[in-house]
Write a protein that holds these residues in place. Structure first.
Motif, PDB file in Angstrom:
ATOM      1  N   MET A   1      10.275  58.410  84.108  1.00 32.98           N
ATOM      2  CA  MET A   1      11.373  57.837  84.337  1.00 32.98           C
ATOM      3  C   MET A   1      10.941  56.228  83.461  1.00 32.98           C
ATOM      4  O   MET A   1      10.360  55.613  83.242  1.00 32.98           O
ATOM      5  N   LEU A   2      12.573  55.652  82.854  1.00 28.78           N
ATOM      6  CA  LEU A   2      12.083  54.076  82.291  1.00 28.78           C
ATOM      7  C   LEU A   2      12.074  53.249  82.701  1.00 28.78           C
ATOM      8  O   LEU A   2      13.432  52.645  84.426  1.00 28.78           O
ATOM      9  N   ASP A   3      11.192  52.291  82.470  1.00 26.47           N
ATOM     10  CA  ASP A   3      11.852  50.753  82.751  1.00 26.47           C
ATOM     11  C   ASP A   3      13.370  50.174  82.994  1.00 26.47           C
ATOM     12  O   ASP A   3      13.645  50.112  81.875  1.00 26.47           O
ATOM     13  N   ALA A   4      13.313  49.602  83.849  1.00 36.18           N
ATOM     14  CA  ALA A   4      14.891  48.272  84.234  1.00 36.18           C
ATOM     15  C   ALA A   4      14.362  47.367  82.705  1.00 36.18           C
ATOM     16  O   ALA A   4      15.746  47.602  81.992  1.00 36.18           O
ATOM     17  N   PHE A   5      13.906  47.356  82.105  1.00 33.51           N
ATOM     18  CA  PHE A   5      14.030  46.449  81.023  1.00 33.51           C
ATOM     19  C   PHE A   5      14.461  47.138  79.635  1.00 33.51           C
ATOM     20  O   PHE A   5      15.063  46.691  79.246  1.00 33.51           O
ATOM     21  N   ILE A   6      13.994  48.176  79.665  1.00 34.24           N
ATOM     22  CA  ILE A   6      13.650  48.946  78.768  1.00 34.24           C
ATOM     23  C   ILE A   6      15.473  49.811  78.873  1.00 34.24           C
ATOM     24  O   ILE A   6      15.550  49.874  77.547  1.00 34.24           O
ATOM     25  N   GLU A   8      17.918  48.539  80.134  1.00 32.00           N
ATOM     26  CA  GLU A   8      18.559  47.469  78.965  1.00 32.00           C
ATOM     27  C   GLU A   8      18.658  47.229  78.120  1.00 32.00           C
ATOM     28  O   GLU A   8      19.565  46.360  77.349  1.00 32.00           O
ATOM     29  N   GLU A   9      17.194  47.219  77.670  1.00 38.99           N
ATOM     30  CA  GLU A   9      17.436  47.063  75.889  1.00 38.99           C
ATOM     31  C   GLU A   9      18.071  48.026  74.891  1.00 38.99           C
ATOM     32  O   GLU A   9      18.369  47.360  74.236  1.00 38.99           O
ATOM     33  N   ILE A  10      17.960  48.814  75.940  1.00 44.44           N
ATOM     34  CA  ILE A  10      18.933  50.451  75.619  1.00 44.44           C
ATOM     35  C   ILE A  10      20.013  49.902  74.872  1.00 44.44           C
ATOM     36  O   ILE A  10      21.498  50.364  73.908  1.00 44.44           O
ATOM     37  N   LYS A  11      20.526  49.818  76.001  1.00 49.56           N
ATOM     38  CA  LYS A  11      21.896  48.802  76.317  1.00 49.56           C
ATOM     39  C   LYS A  11      22.947  47.647  75.697  1.00 49.56           C
ATOM     40  O   LYS A  11      23.468  48.235  74.735  1.00 49.56           O
ATOM     41  N   ARG A  12      21.314  46.928  75.820  1.00 51.25           N
ATOM     42  CA  ARG A  12      21.666  45.396  74.351  1.00 51.25           C
ATOM     43  C   ARG A  12      22.367  46.314  73.235  1.00 51.25           C
ATOM     44  O   ARG A  12      23.027  45.852  72.243  1.00 51.25           O
ATOM     45  N   ARG A  13      20.960  47.082  72.976  1.00 52.09           N
ATOM     46  CA  ARG A  13      21.524  47.238  71.155  1.00 52.09           C
ATOM     47  C   ARG A  13      22.180  48.496  71.042  1.00 52.09           C
ATOM     48  O   ARG A  13      22.948  48.223  70.051  1.00 52.09           O
ATOM     49  N   GLU A  14      22.897  49.274  72.231  1.00 51.57           N
ATOM     50  CA  GLU A  14      23.695  49.970  72.007  1.00 51.57           C
ATOM     51  C   GLU A  14      24.596  48.614  71.385  1.00 51.57           C
ATOM     52  O   GLU A  14      26.456  49.699  70.685  1.00 51.57           O
ATOM     53  N   ARG A  15      24.925  48.125  72.119  1.00 50.42           N
ATOM     54  CA  ARG A  15      26.620  46.390  72.696  1.00 50.42           C
ATOM     55  C   ARG A  15      26.758  46.302  70.971  1.00 50.42           C
ATOM     56  O   ARG A  15      27.224  46.102  70.634  1.00 50.42           O
ATOM     57  N   ARG A  16      25.302  45.781  70.767  1.00 49.89           N
ATOM     58  CA  ARG A  16      25.436  45.539  69.569  1.00 49.89           C
ATOM     59  C   ARG A  16      26.269  46.261  68.072  1.00 49.89           C
ATOM     60  O   ARG A  16      26.650  45.648  67.142  1.00 49.89           O
ATOM     61  N   ARG A  17      25.814  47.010  68.133  1.00 46.05           N
ATOM     62  CA  ARG A  17      25.985  47.987  67.098  1.00 46.05           C
ATOM     63  C   ARG A  17      27.147  48.585  67.046  1.00 46.05           C
ATOM     64  O   ARG A  17      27.600  48.884  66.422  1.00 46.05           O
ATOM     65  N   GLU A  18      27.761  49.010  68.685  1.00 49.60           N
ATOM     66  CA  GLU A  18      29.673  49.184  68.860  1.00 49.60           C
ATOM     67  C   GLU A  18      30.226  47.772  67.860  1.00 49.60           C
ATOM     68  O   GLU A  18      30.847  48.601  67.551  1.00 49.60           O
ATOM     69  N   ASP A  19      29.323  46.782  68.587  1.00 51.08           N
ATOM     70  CA  ASP A  19      30.294  45.004  67.845  1.00 51.08           C
ATOM     71  C   ASP A  19      30.585  45.061  66.399  1.00 51.08           C
ATOM     72  O   ASP A  19      31.206  44.584  64.903  1.00 51.08           O
ATOM     73  N   HIS A  20      28.627  45.331  66.023  1.00 48.73           N
ATOM     74  CA  HIS A  20      28.187  45.580  64.212  1.00 48.73           C
ATOM     75  C   HIS A  20      29.998  46.577  63.997  1.00 48.73           C
ATOM     76  O   HIS A  20      30.236  46.043  62.837  1.00 48.73           O
ATOM     77  N   ASP A  21      29.705  47.942  64.334  1.00 48.88           N
ATOM     78  CA  ASP A  21      30.194  48.495  63.327  1.00 48.88           C
ATOM     79  C   ASP A  21      32.189  48.527  63.579  1.00 48.88           C
ATOM     80  O   ASP A  21      32.915  49.165  62.888  1.00 48.88           O
ATOM     81  N   ARG A  22      32.449  47.860  64.626  1.00 49.78           N
ATOM     82  CA  ARG A  22      34.288  47.494  65.133  1.00 49.78           C
ATOM     83  C   ARG A  22      34.766  47.100  63.381  1.00 49.78           C
ATOM     84  O   ARG A  22      34.282  46.185  63.109  1.00 49.78           O
ATOM     85  N   PRO A  23      35.835  47.903  63.213  1.00 52.69           N
ATOM     86  CA  PRO A  23      37.171  46.827  62.176  1.00 52.69           C
ATOM     87  C   PRO A  23      36.949  45.835  62.014  1.00 52.69           C
ATOM     88  O   PRO A  23      37.481  45.638  63.410  1.00 52.69           O
ATOM     89  N   VAL A  24      37.266  44.930  61.516  1.00 50.81           N
ATOM     90  CA  VAL A  24      37.554  43.788  61.005  1.00 50.81           C
ATOM     91  C   VAL A  24      38.490  43.240  60.616  1.00 50.81           C
ATOM     92  O   VAL A  24      39.393  44.120  59.250  1.00 50.81           O
TER      93      VAL A  24
END
Length: 58
Positions: A1-6, A8-24
């Motif tokens: 089982m992964l630690d809660a910090f890990i 959350e960090e994966i979720k943060r990176r996914e959100r950042r990647r989605e925001d970066h890939d969003r068309p402007v």
């Protein structure tokens, strides 16, 4: 089982990647006129104003 910090960090990176890939949307802006404007009789009147509604969800 992964630690809660890990997890959350994966979720943060996914959100950042989605925001970066969003068309402007880039709007063309008119170039400012270098000449000073002369005051005319029509400038004393109030300009007509309106409302534009843009539905981005459809």
């Amino acid at each position: 089982m992964l630690d809660a910090f890990i997890i959350e960090e994966i979720k943060r990176r996914e959100r950042r990647r989605e925001d970066h890939d969003r068309p402007v949307v880039e709007l063309p802006l008119p170039m400012p006129d270098d000449r000073p404007r002369r005051r005319t009789e029509t400038e004393d009147e109030k300009p007509q104003r309106g409302v534009v509604v843009i539905d981005m969800l459809s």
